[in-house]
Design an enzyme around this catalytic site. Structure first.
Site, PDB file in Angstrom:
ATOM      1  N   LYS A  54      -4.633  -5.533   5.854  1.00 56.85           N
ATOM      2  CA  LYS A  54      -3.957  -4.259   6.108  1.00 56.85           C
ATOM      3  C   LYS A  54      -3.044  -4.458   7.296  1.00 56.85           C
ATOM      4  CE  LYS A  54      -4.273  -0.166   4.153  1.00 56.85           C
ATOM      5  NZ  LYS A  54      -4.667   0.139   2.763  1.00 56.85           N
TER       6      LYS A  54
HETATM    7  P1  NAD Z   1       1.577   8.970   1.601  1.00 53.46           P
HETATM    8  O1  NAD Z   1       2.215   8.729   2.900  1.00 53.46           O
HETATM    9  O2  NAD Z   1       2.380   8.853   0.350  1.00 53.46           O
HETATM   10  O3  NAD Z   1       0.883  10.415   1.591  1.00 53.46           O
HETATM   11  C1  NAD Z   1      -0.012  10.844   2.572  1.00 53.46           C
HETATM   12  C2  NAD Z   1      -0.041  12.351   2.488  1.00 53.46           C
HETATM   13  O4  NAD Z   1      -1.065  12.854   3.342  1.00 53.46           O
HETATM   14  C3  NAD Z   1       1.260  13.000   2.930  1.00 53.46           C
HETATM   15  O5  NAD Z   1       1.545  14.085   2.078  1.00 53.46           O
HETATM   16  C4  NAD Z   1       0.925  13.499   4.331  1.00 53.46           C
HETATM   17  O6  NAD Z   1       1.747  14.597   4.716  1.00 53.46           O
HETATM   18  C5  NAD Z   1      -0.501  13.885   4.135  1.00 53.46           C
HETATM   19  N1  NAD Z   1      -1.272  13.999   5.358  1.00 53.46           N
HETATM   20  C6  NAD Z   1      -1.205  13.256   6.480  1.00 53.46           C
HETATM   21  N2  NAD Z   1      -2.087  13.721   7.379  1.00 53.46           N
HETATM   22  C7  NAD Z   1      -2.738  14.746   6.795  1.00 53.46           C
HETATM   23  C8  NAD Z   1      -3.770  15.628   7.194  1.00 53.46           C
HETATM   24  N3  NAD Z   1      -4.339  15.527   8.411  1.00 53.46           N
HETATM   25  N4  NAD Z   1      -4.173  16.572   6.325  1.00 53.46           N
HETATM   26  C9  NAD Z   1      -3.626  16.658   5.114  1.00 53.46           C
HETATM   27  N5  NAD Z   1      -2.659  15.878   4.684  1.00 53.46           N
HETATM   28  C10 NAD Z   1      -2.227  14.929   5.503  1.00 53.46           C
HETATM   29  O7  NAD Z   1       0.309   7.980   1.551  1.00 53.46           O
HETATM   30  P2  NAD Z   1      -0.512   7.518   0.278  1.00 53.46           P
HETATM   31  O8  NAD Z   1       0.014   6.185  -0.110  1.00 53.46           O
HETATM   32  O9  NAD Z   1      -0.601   8.611  -0.708  1.00 53.46           O
HETATM   33  O10 NAD Z   1      -1.944   7.252   0.940  1.00 53.46           O
HETATM   34  C11 NAD Z   1      -2.911   8.284   1.086  1.00 53.46           C
HETATM   35  C12 NAD Z   1      -4.294   7.672   1.234  1.00 53.46           C
HETATM   36  O11 NAD Z   1      -4.581   6.865   0.081  1.00 53.46           O
HETATM   37  C13 NAD Z   1      -4.469   6.736   2.430  1.00 53.46           C
HETATM   38  O12 NAD Z   1      -5.807   6.814   2.877  1.00 53.46           O
HETATM   39  C14 NAD Z   1      -4.228   5.364   1.825  1.00 53.46           C
HETATM   40  O13 NAD Z   1      -4.804   4.322   2.590  1.00 53.46           O
HETATM   41  C15 NAD Z   1      -4.915   5.552   0.493  1.00 53.46           C
HETATM   42  N6  NAD Z   1      -4.490   4.611  -0.553  1.00 53.46           N
HETATM   43  C16 NAD Z   1      -3.196   4.503  -0.938  1.00 53.46           C
HETATM   44  C17 NAD Z   1      -2.856   3.641  -1.979  1.00 53.46           C
HETATM   45  C18 NAD Z   1      -1.443   3.540  -2.491  1.00 53.46           C
HETATM   46  O14 NAD Z   1      -1.266   2.894  -3.533  1.00 53.46           O
HETATM   47  N7  NAD Z   1      -0.459   4.147  -1.876  1.00 53.46           N
HETATM   48  C19 NAD Z   1      -3.840   2.863  -2.593  1.00 53.46           C
HETATM   49  C20 NAD Z   1      -5.158   3.001  -2.184  1.00 53.46           C
HETATM   50  C21 NAD Z   1      -5.482   3.890  -1.171  1.00 53.46           C
END
Ligand code: NAD
Length: 418
Positions: A107
């Site tokens: 990461k």
């Molecule tokens: P992203 O940046 O596309 O979206 C994150 C969202 O969460 C945004 O809408 C943001 O405004 C919101 N957010 C941030 N802080 C917040 C809070 N305190 N309360 C509510 N909403 C909040 O990111 P993503 O890629 O969707 O990742 C989200 C989660 O999923 C993370 O934990 C990431 O590690 C995990 N994840 C992502 C992927 C991927 O393929 N992108 C894969 C596995 C896990």
């Protein structure tokens, strides 16, 4: 390992220690399996649009190298810290092992706020950060992907920066790229679709029909928006969603077409008039069948775990539930948890497909990608559920023990060098 001191790292270590006890892992093996193998901290100097030069801290952690190159997301968020990145790298290791991928976990990220930066500033941060870590990544070394605050465009800039250094296009250095640059069909949607697929499997297991169910999604980003829309297509009524600015609640269901049009214009869910505003704390406590935290770590804690009102907790985010919240939820016994390393594994599975396609320069149809994805998730879900039932374990402990055992076995079989 004091350098990783952080509440999220403590949380990942606490989970590991519980599983190591359960597996009766010899003390002599524990630290070798638990602690990250390598980490790199860099200073990323960037000229902002104002002419001022700012220096952002950047990190990359590679958790273990025993099964192949390392793999994991790049996060751009103001709270990014070495210990947080290290915990996320550990979880990536268990996730890759649980789903049978030939990777260790990694990461990385930059402590910056892309929401307040121009697109040119974000590009300069991405390119300079890539340059600073260039000897630490590569298609056979460590392959980044998008995470919070990064996306396909970020991956395109990383690939371009890396390729310029080597003088030819190296598509396999990152995944989650635009399809035109060697990205995989289905990658952008893979994590959210995987969440929705596993929600369906959890509801089946509980004997609950999807139609008539309600869902709440915290974090309407890449993962949350796709999970919400896919659940809605599967007949589940999504009654609330949120982003970092706040949330929206409509008991009749959210109209995603209208919401997406609103977000395209305003870059936030806040102010959308076809739902009531609700805070990010309240949204977690709404009565629903499926609660999907898809934002950041440590959202369900000892403070609110007794009050959440769902049948299925689908962890789209990494680390949304703290170990003390787990104790409360396990004692309650009425919440079926799809743990993060299983629930959001769709992203890394299709990243693996993308890497394989890039290495072979031979690309698959979206149907092939999705079919292979669902088969891997089905196997991982069934193995986890069987383990949980046979050993009378919570789903998280079952998933973690499958993943951690595979990493420990690999290390034991390779032996200690020299
Ligand atoms: P992203 O940046 O596309 O979206 C994150 C969202 O969460 C945004 O809408 C943001 O405004 C919101 N957010 C941030 N802080 C917040 C809070 N305190 N309360 C509510 N909403 C909040 O990111 P993503 O890629 O969707 O990742 C989200 C989660 O999923 C993370 O934990 C990431 O590690 C995990 N994840 C992502 C992927 C991927 O393929 N992108 C894969 C596995 C896990």
């Amino acid at each position: 390992m004091d350098i990783y001191k952080h509440p999220t790292f403590d949380m990942a270590c606490e989970q590991f220690d519980l599983v190591a006890d359960l597996l009766q892992m010899p003390q002599s093996e524990r630290e070798r399996v638990k602690f990250p193998k390598r980490s790199l901290t860099v200073a990323v100097p960037v000229r902002m649009d104002s002419g001022e030069v700012k220096v952002f801290p950047g990190y990359r952690v590679q958790h273990h190298l025993s099964l192949g190159p390392t793999k994991g997301g790049m996060r751009f968020h103001p709270d990014v810290a070495l210990g947080e990145v290290a915990a996320l790298a550990m979880w990536m290791s268990w996730k890759c092992a649980l789903t049978g991928l030939p990777y260790g976990g990694a990461k990385g990220g930059v402590a910056c706020n892309p929401r307040t930066m121009s697109i040119n500033e974000v590009e300069r941060v991405t390119r300079r950060f890539t340059q600073e870590i260039i000897s630490f990544i590569g298609p056979q070394i460590d392959i980044p992907a998008p995470d919070v605050g990064t996306n396909e465009q970020t991956m395109a800039w990383m690939m371009d920066t890396y390729s310029n250094q080597f003088g030819h296009a190296v598509s396999g250095v990152v995944t989650g790229k635009p399809v035109d640059l060697g990205g995989s069909l289905g990658r952008r949607e893979a994590t959210g679709r995987g969440v929705a697929f596993l929600v369906g499997r959890a509801l089946d297991t509980l004997g609950i029909a999807s139609s008539g169910c309600t869902a709440v999604v915290q974090g309407y980003g890449n993962v949350g928006s796709v999970a919400a829309q896919k659940m809605s297509q599967n007949g589940i009524k999504v009654i609330a969603v949120s982003d970092a600015d706040g949330g929206l609640y409509n008991p009749k269901g959210i109209d995603f077409e209208k919401l997406d049009a609103y977000i395209a214009k305003h870059r936030t869910v806040l102010g959308f008039t076809e739902a009531e505003p609700i805070s990010n704390e309240e949204i977690l406590l709404l009565k629903c069948d499926v609660l999907a935290p898809c934002a950041l770590e440590r959202q369900i804690t000892a403070h609110n775990a007794a009050k959440i009102q769902c049948r299925v907790l689908a962890e789209g985010a990494n680390g949304p539930t703290t170990p003390d919240a787990d104790v409360i939820l396990n004692e309650r016994g009425d919440v079926f948890i799809i743990p993060d390393i299983l629930c959001n594994a769709g992203g890394v599975v299709v990243s693996y497909f993308e890497w394989v396609q890039d290495l072979q320069s031979f690309f698959w149809s979206e149907g092939e990608v999705m079919d292979k994805l669902y088969r891997i998730l089905e196997t991982a879900f069934t193995q986890t559920l069987n383990m949980a039932n046979q050993r009378k374990l919570p789903m998280r402990m079952a998933a973690l023990s499958l993943g951690i055992k595979r990493v420990a076995d690999a290390k034991r079989q390779r032996g200690l060098f020299p």
